[in-house]
Design a protein around this motif. Sequence first.
Motif, PDB file in Angstrom:
ATOM      1  N   UNK A  44       0.831  -1.206   0.000  1.00  0.00           N
ATOM      2  CA  UNK A  44       0.000   0.000   0.000  1.00  0.00           C
ATOM      3  C   UNK A  44       0.868   1.258   0.000  1.00  0.00           C
ATOM      4  N   UNK A  45       1.927   1.253   0.787  1.00  0.00           N
ATOM      5  CA  UNK A  45       2.824   2.411   0.805  1.00  0.00           C
ATOM      6  C   UNK A  45       3.458   2.648  -0.560  1.00  0.00           C
ATOM      7  N   UNK A  46       3.814   1.567  -1.242  1.00  0.00           N
ATOM      8  CA  UNK A  46       4.398   1.733  -2.580  1.00  0.00           C
ATOM      9  C   UNK A  46       3.371   2.276  -3.569  1.00  0.00           C
ATOM     10  N   UNK A  47       2.124   1.818  -3.471  1.00  0.00           N
ATOM     11  CA  UNK A  47       1.092   2.286  -4.393  1.00  0.00           C
ATOM     12  C   UNK A  47       0.688   3.733  -4.110  1.00  0.00           C
ATOM     13  N   UNK A  48       0.642   4.099  -2.835  1.00  0.00           N
ATOM     14  CA  UNK A  48       0.128   5.414  -2.470  1.00  0.00           C
ATOM     15  C   UNK A  48       1.196   6.497  -2.580  1.00  0.00           C
ATOM     16  N   UNK A  49       2.423   6.185  -2.219  1.00  0.00           N
ATOM     17  CA  UNK A  49       3.460   7.201  -2.140  1.00  0.00           C
ATOM     18  C   UNK A  49       4.333   7.317  -3.386  1.00  0.00           C
ATOM     19  N   UNK A 120      -3.403   9.102   3.514  1.00  0.00           N
ATOM     20  CA  UNK A 120      -3.900  10.167   2.641  1.00  0.00           C
ATOM     21  C   UNK A 120      -3.106  11.458   2.841  1.00  0.00           C
ATOM     22  N   UNK A 121      -2.773  11.774   4.078  1.00  0.00           N
ATOM     23  CA  UNK A 121      -1.966  12.967   4.314  1.00  0.00           C
ATOM     24  C   UNK A 121      -0.552  12.798   3.785  1.00  0.00           C
ATOM     25  N   UNK A 122       0.018  11.602   3.898  1.00  0.00           N
ATOM     26  CA  UNK A 122       1.346  11.376   3.348  1.00  0.00           C
ATOM     27  C   UNK A 122       1.347  11.463   1.825  1.00  0.00           C
ATOM     28  N   UNK A 123       0.312  10.904   1.199  1.00  0.00           N
ATOM     29  CA  UNK A 123       0.259  10.937  -0.261  1.00  0.00           C
ATOM     30  C   UNK A 123       0.039  12.335  -0.806  1.00  0.00           C
ATOM     31  N   UNK A 124      -0.546  13.230  -0.018  1.00  0.00           N
ATOM     32  CA  UNK A 124      -0.763  14.600  -0.515  1.00  0.00           C
ATOM     33  C   UNK A 124       0.542  15.358  -0.714  1.00  0.00           C
ATOM     34  N   UNK A 125       1.635  14.866  -0.109  1.00  0.00           N
ATOM     35  CA  UNK A 125       2.939  15.486  -0.315  1.00  0.00           C
ATOM     36  C   UNK A 125       3.686  14.879  -1.498  1.00  0.00           C
ATOM     37  N   UNK A 126       3.111  13.872  -2.116  1.00  0.00           N
ATOM     38  CA  UNK A 126       3.757  13.219  -3.254  1.00  0.00           C
ATOM     39  C   UNK A 126       3.266  13.846  -4.547  1.00  0.00           C
TER      40      UNK A 126
END
Length: 202
Positions: A44-49, A120-126
């Motif tokens: 999930x981390x790889x897909x989201x970030x 979701x908050x982490x992915x918003x910085x990607x």
Amino acid sequence: MQRDGTRTRNERSGAGTESSPAAGVHRSLRLTGLAGLACHLALVLWLVLRPLPVAWVYDANLTPLASLRSSTVWQVVGELLLLAPLGVLLPLAGGRIRAPWLPSFLRTTGVSALLATGLEFLSSWTPGHVLNVDHILFAVIGVVAAHLALVPGLRHLLREQRPREPRVSVPAVPSVTAVVRVATAAPTARPRAYAEPTPPAH
């Protein structure tokens, strides 16, 4: 360690035993759940970030269900399935096959909501990702659906298939009152009366 006639205090309380209902933790299931949870979160981390090479993105959405108009069916299904395995992996990582369904459901929902919000908050910085509250909502709905559909039935099957350990019966220690009754009821042994030798006849 004292005994009350049949079982010790540790046996009555179930402390220190893995198979007792008070403990109820299945170690092999717990290790399997932790391993699956680690693998799923890594995916999930790889897909989201991961960065997305897109020319433009939508604005941030803080209104629930507002992005449904611009989303396709496959996008909604993907958001529902992204964290859905957590509905099974989180209870499996706990290893408790006799846990009540309501506390387990609330724990799973709360933990999945926290994880979805953090991701979701982490992915918003990607690059290529924006903050969208619908992603959190759909992820939690997927977890809830997977939990309600699979976990109660799986726990019931595990409880039925798991062999129960036979109980070792310990002979009861007779009480003092019973010993006294037996002793008083038994006939007392009397000494044999020896007849005095009769004098010989003259």
